[in-house]
Design an enzyme around this catalytic site. Structure first.
Site, PDB file in Angstrom:
ATOM      1  N   GLU A  79     -13.070  -9.181   9.434  1.00 24.48           N
ATOM      2  CA  GLU A  79     -11.807  -9.569   8.799  1.00 24.48           C
ATOM      3  C   GLU A  79     -10.893  -8.371   8.945  1.00 24.48           C
ATOM      4  O   GLU A  79     -11.093  -7.335   8.315  1.00 24.48           O
ATOM      5  CB  GLU A  79     -12.040  -9.947   7.340  1.00 24.48           C
ATOM      6  CG  GLU A  79     -10.889 -10.752   6.746  1.00 24.48           C
ATOM      7  CD  GLU A  79      -9.844  -9.862   6.083  1.00 24.48           C
ATOM      8  OE1 GLU A  79      -8.831  -9.561   6.751  1.00 24.48           O
ATOM      9  OE2 GLU A  79     -10.046  -9.482   4.924  1.00 24.48           O
TER      10      GLU A  79
ATOM     11  N   GLU B  80       1.135  -3.358  11.931  1.00 27.50           N
ATOM     12  CA  GLU B  80       0.817  -3.466  10.507  1.00 27.50           C
ATOM     13  C   GLU B  80       1.156  -2.161   9.791  1.00 27.50           C
ATOM     14  O   GLU B  80       0.566  -1.120  10.052  1.00 27.50           O
ATOM     15  CB  GLU B  80      -0.668  -3.800  10.320  1.00 27.50           C
ATOM     16  CG  GLU B  80      -1.040  -4.108   8.890  1.00 27.50           C
ATOM     17  CD  GLU B  80      -2.468  -4.606   8.757  1.00 27.50           C
ATOM     18  OE1 GLU B  80      -2.714  -5.476   7.903  1.00 27.50           O
ATOM     19  OE2 GLU B  80      -3.343  -4.112   9.501  1.00 27.50           O
TER      20      GLU B  80
ATOM     21  N   CYS C 120      -3.960  -7.132   3.722  1.00 24.39           N
ATOM     22  CA  CYS C 120      -4.007  -7.549   5.118  1.00 24.39           C
ATOM     23  C   CYS C 120      -3.239  -8.842   5.351  1.00 24.39           C
ATOM     24  O   CYS C 120      -2.754  -9.091   6.465  1.00 24.39           O
ATOM     25  CB  CYS C 120      -5.453  -7.699   5.573  1.00 24.39           C
ATOM     26  SG  CYS C 120      -6.443  -8.771   4.513  1.00 24.39           S
TER      27      CYS C 120
ATOM     28  N   LYS D 229     -21.597   0.164   2.773  1.00 21.55           N
ATOM     29  CA  LYS D 229     -20.799   1.397   2.745  1.00 21.55           C
ATOM     30  C   LYS D 229     -19.409   1.082   2.216  1.00 21.55           C
ATOM     31  O   LYS D 229     -18.618   0.414   2.874  1.00 21.55           O
ATOM     32  CB  LYS D 229     -20.663   2.019   4.136  1.00 21.55           C
ATOM     33  CG  LYS D 229     -20.076   3.443   4.067  1.00 21.55           C
ATOM     34  CD  LYS D 229     -19.549   3.941   5.376  1.00 21.55           C
ATOM     35  CE  LYS D 229     -18.119   3.580   5.611  1.00 21.55           C
ATOM     36  NZ  LYS D 229     -17.161   4.213   4.655  1.00 21.55           N
TER      37      LYS D 229
END
Length: 515
Positions: free
Chosen positions: A281, A412, A315, A206
């Site tokens: 991850e 973040e 990231c 996906k």
């Protein structure tokens, strides 16, 4: 589908993209359906969802929207391909040849893929051309080399029951559910798909709903390369529907997810419920530590690249810049000057360094963090606003006087916001760098080998870049400590994610007597 030139892509307007069926060279032949069992099919519901151009926020394409029922079909196709099909039963050399053909085709269609990537994601075309697309090809070529080298071991076995021969087999795990993010659409696909294919698995993939286009184009490439029907299934859709259905499906043998830590927790809970292996991850808030004995101008440029690369939507971004107190003021002044000169604009225009953020949600999130930083007492040196009124552009923003307890230093942001903190000693900066829930990546800029050795060993992070940043090599593992994830992508280490180990005992004595 022939490759599209950079010049053609650069002059492609929104109106022409909307009229893709009328002959637009970039999207006219791009599939807009689900790829299941080697066939392009509509979603069973008949629903589609829009793909937006982040330069304008306008719709340029529509794609079939997979739901639970479509995932059922995709998993059934992958299950049949794994249990009965040829891919897991090919020799490693045969699979390696197919993976090599995939790499060759990615290179053949590089201009077209780069243009699609920049249209879908908003990153500068030059970055798609020199980074995302060639790195994706390299990844498939790297794992093509591994496909025939998945060796078990022979193990001496001589005990009280007699003499035996024992060996291990590394076998494919089965049907793998893979969910990838929007920041590096084709490259994240490569990181997941290449090792899974090399080891003989079948896949239900996906892509992120914001960036489904190159995943669909990749399905065409995989078919052209000779990947058997059902081996790869691509089901664009939304996380709470298609993504959740993949995670919950009892016939999916392994889950692999790249994305936010928040969603990673959900994926892990589903994996725990069914007791299937999972690799994650996830997010990061990576420290980048600048020593006192450096060339400040070069350090500023290195730190700028570490944070603003890919619009800050990375990231591993160096999003906590720790600078020694002796050079702090000079560094901050020069960092702000560099950010203020950063060229923000149309990703298809030559000279653009930063395109739009991915969507309006991300734009609003970034602007909210900028507001929080100012309210918490950080000093904003430049930027801070949306750029223009169309699309999702954000001014490069730099904060100084940031403290460890501020939200902009702990959470973040995933955008072009540089946070600069001051430190005094080696021991102090190691402790502060580690005082964060994340542990994905980190960096050190220094000319002192003792400082480098001390800090690189002291940091709790999956990657440490020394006097460089954002270097990605297919052979080098990537993953995080703490809430940044579980397991490793890339390199030999990723093969462990997609194999199971079987032990086989065989008697060496024909008259073996059992108690």
């Amino acid at each position: 589908m022939p490759g599209v030139t950079v010049e053609t892509a650069a002059t492609t307007g929104v109106a022409a993209l909307k009229a893709a069926a009328g002959g637009n060279p970039l999207l006219a032949n791009l599939p807009n359906k689900l790829w299941i069992g080697g066939q392009w099919v509509d979603a069973l519901s008949g629903r589609t969802f829009p793909v937006l151009d982040p330069r304008s926020g306008e719709e340029v394409f529509r794609v079939a929207e997979a739901d639970k029922e479509d995932v059922e079909l995709a998993v059934a196709a992958a299950r049949k391909a794994f249990d009965e099909g040829e891919w897991p039963r090919m020799s490693g050399k045969q699979r390696g040849k197919v993976l090599t053909r995939i790499a060759d085709l990615i290179e053949k269609y590089a201009d077209e893929l780069a243009a699609i990537e920049s249209l879908d994601n908003g990153k500068p075309l030059v970055m798609s051309k020199i980074a995302d697309i060639p790195l994706s090809a390299d990844h498939f070529r790297y794992y093509a080399g591994w496909a025939d080298k998945l060796h078990g071991k022979t193990i001496p076995c001589d005990n009280v029951f007699g003499k035996f021969f024992a060996y291990t087999l590394h076998e494919p795990i089965g049907v793998v559910g893979q969910i990838i993010p929007w920041n590096f659409p084709l490259l994240m696909l490569a990181w997941k798909v290449a090792p899974a294919l090399a080891t003989g698995n079948c896949i239900v993939l996906k892509p992120a709903e914001q960036t489904p286009l190159n995943a669909l184009r990749f399905a065409q490439i995989a078919e052209e390369a000779g990947v058997p029907a059902g081996t790869i299934n691509v089901v664009p859709g939304y996380g709470p529907t298609a993504g959740a259905a993949i995670c919950k499906h009892p016939q999916v043998d392994k889950l692999a997810f790249t994305g936010s830590t928040e969603v990673g927790r959900i994926v892990m809970r589903e994996a725990a419920e069914r007791i299937v292996p999972v690799t994650l991850e996830l997010g990061g808030k990576s420290p980048l530590i600048v020593d006192k004995n450096v060339d400040v101008d070069k350090a500023v440029e290195d730190c700028h690249f570490a944070l603003f690369f890919n619009h800050g939507q990375c990231c591993a971004a160096g999003s906590r810049t720790y600078v020694h107190e002796s050079i702090y003021d000079e560094f901050c002044e020069k960092a702000a000057a560099r950010a203020a000169k950063r060229v923000v604009g149309d990703p298809f225009q030559e000279g653009t360094e930063q395109g739009p953020q991915i969507d309006e949600d991300q734009l609003r999130k970034i602007l909210a963090y900028i507001d929080i930083g100012q309210r918490e007492g950080a000093t904003m040196l430049c930027g801070g606003k949306q750029k223009g009124t169309a699309g999702y552009f954000v001014e490069p923003t730099v904060f100084r006087d940031v403290t460890d307890t501020m939200k902009i230093a702990q959470e973040e942001i995933f955008g072009p916001v540089q946070c600069i903190l001051k430190y005094s000693s080696t021991e102090e900066v190691i402790a502060r760098a580690n005082a964060c829930e994340y542990g994905l990546a980190s960096g050190i800029i220094s000319n002192d080998v003792n400082f480098i050795n001390s800090v690189s060993r002291g940091l709790k992070a999956g990657t440490v870049w020394v006097n460089c940043y954002n270097v990605y090599e297919s052979a080098v593992p990537f993953g995080g400590y703490k809430t940044s994830g579980i397991g490793r992508d890339k390199g030999e280490y990723a093969l462990e994610n997609y194999t199971v180990t079987k032990a086989v005992y065989q008697s060496l004595e024909s008259n073996q007597c059992w108690i």
